[in-house]
Design an enzyme around this catalytic site. Structure first.
Site, PDB file in Angstrom:
ATOM      1  N   SER A 361       0.841  -1.197   0.000  1.00 56.75           N
ATOM      2  CA  SER A 361       0.000   0.000   0.000  1.00 56.75           C
ATOM      3  C   SER A 361       0.882   1.256   0.000  1.00 56.75           C
ATOM      4  CB  SER A 361      -0.955  -0.066   1.196  1.00 56.75           C
ATOM      5  OG  SER A 361      -2.036   0.803   1.018  1.00 56.75           O
ATOM      6  N   ASP A 481      -8.163  -6.414  -5.225  1.00 54.95           N
ATOM      7  CA  ASP A 481      -7.853  -5.203  -4.463  1.00 54.95           C
ATOM      8  C   ASP A 481      -8.655  -4.030  -5.019  1.00 54.95           C
ATOM      9  OD1 ASP A 481      -6.778  -3.121  -3.046  1.00 54.95           O
ATOM     10  OD2 ASP A 481      -4.711  -3.817  -3.219  1.00 54.95           O
ATOM     11  N   HIS A 512      -6.531  -6.399  -0.271  1.00 49.85           N
ATOM     12  CA  HIS A 512      -5.391  -5.543   0.080  1.00 49.85           C
ATOM     13  C   HIS A 512      -4.576  -6.213   1.202  1.00 49.85           C
ATOM     14  CE1 HIS A 512      -3.657  -1.617  -0.504  1.00 49.85           C
ATOM     15  NE2 HIS A 512      -3.748  -1.300   0.764  1.00 49.85           N
TER      16      HIS A 512
END
Lengths: 781, 781
Positions: A361, A481, A512
């Site tokens: 991320s 995701d 994620h």
């Protein structure tokens, strides 16, 4: 259960013997059975006494009717059944649950951990034993890793605190009790908070004790010093607001402004020892895995965080410069101090100047950002679920589109949340006023009014600098995701295709999440093989050994395939046939309120074409049942003529897999809490895996896209809409890789707003489409 | 958020100074402000350099407008607002989220961490600082524990590897890198598997390096060496079977048979060093907390587990003897060997002969079992969610009643699951036949046919030996535990009331969970205070300091109260008025099948009196809305006359709280993953807490009971039933402690079977009740 290992290689017997000798296993014997006996005895070094060892070995079977101790004492020959049976037990699989005692070889084959079936010579045994050491147990790492975690290297004093490579991968030979925990402050060349001084950045180093310099796994994590959730909550934007008309026009862009500089502190003295330490915080367990294998773990939260200077800026040039300043220090190109005030300089003399970046991320995003600067010393990045352009995180095709699950979040919210200096009230007393002003400017610049691409987003688009990338890339992303959407890795992947670097891609079926503790996939080994080569210079041929692209299958559990590439240019075009030619945006007030509270319910109703509640707001085109499997590999595109009865409009299109089936869950299940042992007297990780759901589901959304009709040409060009006039649009769904089995149907569903991601003003808008012009272009293998 | 600390005491100033000096804090200064400055500087020992320290302190506030560094440098007086503001920040609370900067004292009071408001002398400051060190941070342990986890003792070389007590509790002064991991094999006096030899039991010791003998936290966990789930699954019993009539009669019981003995191995030599080690497995984090504070952690899985001998027997005399054999070795009364074959004896010379037992469920059960033998050396037990009689785990009032969530489980299933020797196929090759025979006998003896109390259950009823208990007891149970039901702790608690031991009780609002990482409750401190006294002999007056009974409130979050006792004998009697006088057992086939698949749905429909699907199978008596709060403290009892139209019958009665309200969740939420730091470079734990549910619920089951009408008098007496004849029954609900706020209603719901717990044959049975005779007896405070 099925083990897939991509980082395991089979060298020739000479290398096998050398490597086995290096890790203290015998390589000579008078017979195959004696060879096996000597190897197994070595693997049971912890069991004291010879009688005791025989008794211990008799807990295992060598055949359905003979225990291992007796077998080794009395038998003269080994069969494949013997070896596979022994191996499956040593690998931790459960008899009669995971494998059949009477069908060991067949069971091993099913588990994908089988061995060759020659046992004529001692070398035959050595080859299989070598394979066994490199094979994954039921618990996520190799059998040799398991021995190491039990103390094999430490207790036998093999290569303690020295790098050791086996099958091309660094071994867990570094003692955790000798780890050093050091903190330094890197001095940057810029002054992001305008206090007149160049910003200092706190860096937390954890490194093994080692005679020789070690490489680094560096994680730039703005979250690392704490998160101010309540600050973020306060700034979260209202999304139950109408779409407004944008004035027509084209947005102009400039090149980035240069960074503001401040006063630098000159070093008053230098030292070789740090004076501040740090307490380990929960981090990425991959770094912990690497640490005990001879890679220092370096964390920095960067500007705007506790004990550092500056402001948080959601990925701008200051944050990128702050990120690479740490690499520059590690590479010997920049100064750091032992504390914030005394100007005592300290070099990273322990570092071999080879640095990698890891993380998911925002963390992976900064790895991408750093790589696009071409900073020396950064040899490779392993970005997971990373953003390559922030426009593709907070916007889409001229619309404000939230990351899935975070309605109302925007760049300013994230900046506030990660401005952890605000968690220290004394610090915040002085910075609050200027940071608030700074946030106000950011709120203007990010421009939620239009959602168009402007200078703010241009400054946070790392893809414009892809030509600078010299670091090798191991790119990882989840195909489910919807937080960091797949345009981010896809455009990055495409953009680096022609660069003279090594590049690999892994696409998994998660959303994620991290994937480094899955029994079905040897991600940690892959990273180990990769970094042993890139940072330690081990000639393990990783560029050839690893497939360019590995994709987890979405139909079968524990299945990982290796297509030639992602984003195929072979396209199949289908005409669409929507069930109606018009739909409206507004919902009855009660329905609208309900869906605002429960976006998941709205999604479920939207994709369930039998559900009548959204029938006036939705149109759908459903294919016939597929006669053959269809693999979608890339961006599906949609051609359509559409008209709005207003001078504005937005479209949400979804590509949906229809048909009852048990589908993979997108969040992993924990198979064994703390089941993965990362090293000897070291941390553990939860063993986890994506499993097939227990119940069938009638549909699954494959991909989706959102469009502001005013941006039908470009995100940078706002065009007028004449009410009721048809416009031809060409939509690109978020890229994917999806196998649609024969028998399923493929649907395209059109809707106005997206309760989960777009603003939702419940405006009265009526849309018409022209069925004749509707076409779908599907990239396939 | 509210901090509740029961293990914190306030000694007089002389002791405060002595203790502060022992841990290296200054105690003299020329002024209160100088005193505070010296203390704070010491707490920031990790920050290097004096300018740097001032800058670091300036991250904190001493008043809404002044930073801490400036305050300490320039101010001359301290106010309560100053101190509370500083304290709240040091304790990790977030400004303007957890507390108000401008109302520090009031905020601290709300958080329940306030300090006295005198600052005239240095002693005033010392008293408050002492309190601050002993106060819990936001992260589950005290501020002093936080300093220790950051390295306070290790880096300042204070009492390293020596026991140190502060405020009556052992401090984290033991270095984890010096821990010893040892394995020995204790020789018992019995031969449970009938192989001719006395059983050996593997014991895994983890202990700190220490100059003086240390006490032990011992956990007997049959799960510790692995669990054979598939074996247990295979044995799980069918529950969709009818209730059958039992022949009338009384079951006779005998005293337990003596244990079979085998041949003992005589020691050939003795040694002081072990030769086998072990790899840490995930265990009870409370033991890890204790380890670093100077308590050895000892695990043994006992008979029938990997590397030990014998059979698993679900709590029989062999298992109890195996459990206490470890204590006997620790106490110097029994032999252990360094391995299984070489007969080299080793003593636990490192042990101070003071042993405690910890653990939840089966683990706590064995602690209770051990205590009822009166074994020397066992100074205290801390059983959590523990069984005191296995009949109360697998049976109730003449019925097979499963532990909640485990339909079809029974003693044989648990024995098979925990017989981890079956996970080692070589071992199992020799034991399978005899263990299978053993299991078959167990299946007969446990007698699922009748569900009555017989010799099998008598042998597993530890309450018959309560008179032997000499160990002090700290008993812990969840009030929502429907796995180990509350009759187990209640009868144990009642049974030990008159014994000359110290006894304490903690009842929390969880189901079958640990409570040692909750910010609202200082359970680890309580255990620490308790064990520092019981095992280290520290005169901390724990028997007086700790309330006898602590109960978590079920209405408000973070609230723990101290009623005089549990199980009140003050009773209020109410007449009941059921809505009907008859109900039937059988359901339409479709409903029956549905509820068999989804017992949770059945429960929801049962307690939702508006749901019509079960209206013929259920009768209910609902009180008027309560005018005042009602606290139920103990066993609610029900008098009722009931008739069955068959010669058999079963009754399920539930006591239900009706009324819309946000109720506490029975499983804790994770507030901060790995947020609790148990020691310096040591394990972490997830910070967690029971939170109020976000949504209101219309009801909550308070307690329930099941009865076989043939056992209306006793579980040992099977009586006949004449169809349609009324019998007076007297039912005792499972004990509880429950606050029913004014405005709620109290319902009694009667039903035939229990889809979640009893056999469910969907038999055609018709029940009648006599409304006139129905009475409810409620124990109240």
């Amino acid at each position: 259960m099925k083990i897939n290992q991509f980082a395991k290689t089979t060298p020739e017997i000479g290398i096998i013997k050398t490597e086995l000798t290096q890790i203290g296993f015998p390589t000579t014997a008078n017979s195959p059975i004696e060879m096996l006996k000597k190897l197994i005895q070595r693997a049971f070094w912890q069991v004291s006494g010879s009688n005791n060892q025989i008794q211990q070995l008799n807990q295992y079977l060598a055949s359905p009717t003979q225990t291992l101790g007796n077998f080794l004492a009395t038998n003269t020959a080994i069969t494949a059944e013997n070896f596979n049976l022994i191996a499956l037990q040593l690998l931790g699989f459960q008899a009669e649950a995971d494998f059949a005692i009477s069908e060991a070889s067949a069971s091993a084959q099913k588990l994908n951990v089988s061995f060759h079936n020659h046992f004529e010579t001692s070398d035959d045994v050595l080859i299989n034993w070598y394979q066994l050491l490199n094979t994954h147990t039921k618990f996520g790492l190799t059998y040799l890793d398991q021995l190491a975690a039990q103390g094999y290297y430490a207790q036998n004093e093999i290569s303690v605190n020295q790098p050791l490579f086996f099958n091309g991968k660094a071994q867990a030979t570094f003692l955790t009790k000798d780890f050093l925990y050091e903190t330094v402050y890197v001095q940057t060349d810029f002054d992001s908070d305008n206090d007149g001084f160049n910003d200092l950045i706190k860096v937390e180093v954890t490194r093994p004790t080692s005679d020789q310099p070690v490489p680094v796994a560096y994680t730039a994590s703005p979250y690392d010093q704490g998160v101010n959730d309540s600050f973020g909550d306060r700034l979260t934007h209202a999304v139950d607001v109408p779409l407004t008309e944008k004035p027509a026009g084209t947005i102009s862009l400039q090149s980035s402004a240069s960074l503001r500089t401040g006063k630098a502190q000159a070093p008053k003295s230098t030292t070789e020892s740090t004076t501040e330490t740090h307490t380990p915080k929960p981090g990425y367990t991959l770094n912990d895995y690497l640490l005990v294998r001879g890679f220092a773990s370096v964390y920095a939260a960067g500007i705007g965080t506790i004990d550092s200077d500056g402001f948080q800026a959601c990925g701008d040039d200051y944050q990128v410069a702050s990120t690479i300043a740490v690499i520059e220090w590690l590479h010997g190109d920049r100064i750091a101090f032992t504390n914030r005030t005394d100007q005592i300089a300290i070099a990273a003399s322990w570092c071999n100047q080879n640095i990698s970046m890891t993380g998911r991320s925002y963390l992976g995003t900064l790895a991408i950002a750093a790589a696009t600067t071409g900073v020396p010393g950064l040899k490779t990045i392993i970005p997971e679920a990373a953003i390559s352009s922030w426009y593709d995180y907070y916007r889409e095709n001229g619309l404000v589109v939230a990351p899935g699950g975070f309605q109302g979040e925007d760049a300013d919210v994230l900046a506030a949340e990660t401005f952890s200096k605000s968690l220290r009230p004394g610090d915040y007393l002085t910075s609050q006023k200027t940071f608030d002003q700074y946030l106000q400017q950011m709120q203007l610049d990010q421009d939620r009014e239009t959602g168009s691409y402007n200078q703010f987003w241009e400054d946070r688009n790392y893809r414009k600098n892809l030509k600078n990338v010299t670091a090798d890339v191991l790119l990882v992303h989840g195909l489910n995701d919807w937080n960091v959407k797949l345009r981010n890795p896809a455009e990055f992947w495409q953009g680096i295709q022609n660069l003279p670097i090594s590049k690999k891609l892994i696409l998994h079926q998660g959303q994620h999440v991290y994937i480094n503790a899955f029994p079905s996939f040897d991600f940690s080994d892959i990273v180990n093989l990769w970094l042993s080569n890139k940072l330690y210079g081990v000639k393990n041929h990783v560029d050839q050994v690893l497939p360019d692209v590995i994709v987890q299958d979405n139909v079968d559990e524990d299945t990982w395939i290796t297509p030639k590439n992602w984003l195929s240019d072979k396209v199949v075009t289908q005409s669409l046939n929507f069930d109606k030619s018009e739909f409206k945006n507004e919902l009855p007030e009660a329905s609208y309120q309900k869906y605002c509270q429960a976006a998941q319910l709205w999604k479920h109703h939207l994709y369930d074409l039998n559900n009548p509640e959204l029938s006036e707001q939705r149109i759908a085109s459903v294919s016939a049942s597929l006669e053959h499997d269809l693999t979608i590999n890339g961006e599906v595109e949609l051609d359509l003529a559409i008209a709005s009865d207003q001078n504005l409009g937005m479209l949400h299109a979804a590509l949906v897999d229809l048909g009852d089936a048990k589908r993979l869950e997108v969040n992993p299940q924990i198979l064994a809490p703390k089941g993965v042992h990362l090293g000897y007297r070291w941390y553990t990780d939860n063993l986890r895996e994506f499993k097939l759901a227990k119940a069938e589901t009638p549909f699954k959304m494959i991909s989706q896209v959102h469009l502001n009709l005013q941006n039908r040409t470009s995100t940078q060009i706002n065009e007028s809409i004449v009410p009721n006039q048809f416009y031809q649009i060409h939509l690109k769904f978020q890229p994917t890789f999806y196998k649609l089995p024969a028998g399923r149907k493929l649907a395209v569903i059109l809707y106005g707003t997206d309760f989960e991601m777009t603003n939702r003003g419940n405006q009265k808008i009526h849309y018409q489409i022209n069925n004749h012009s509707a076409q779908l272009h599907i990239p396939t293998n």
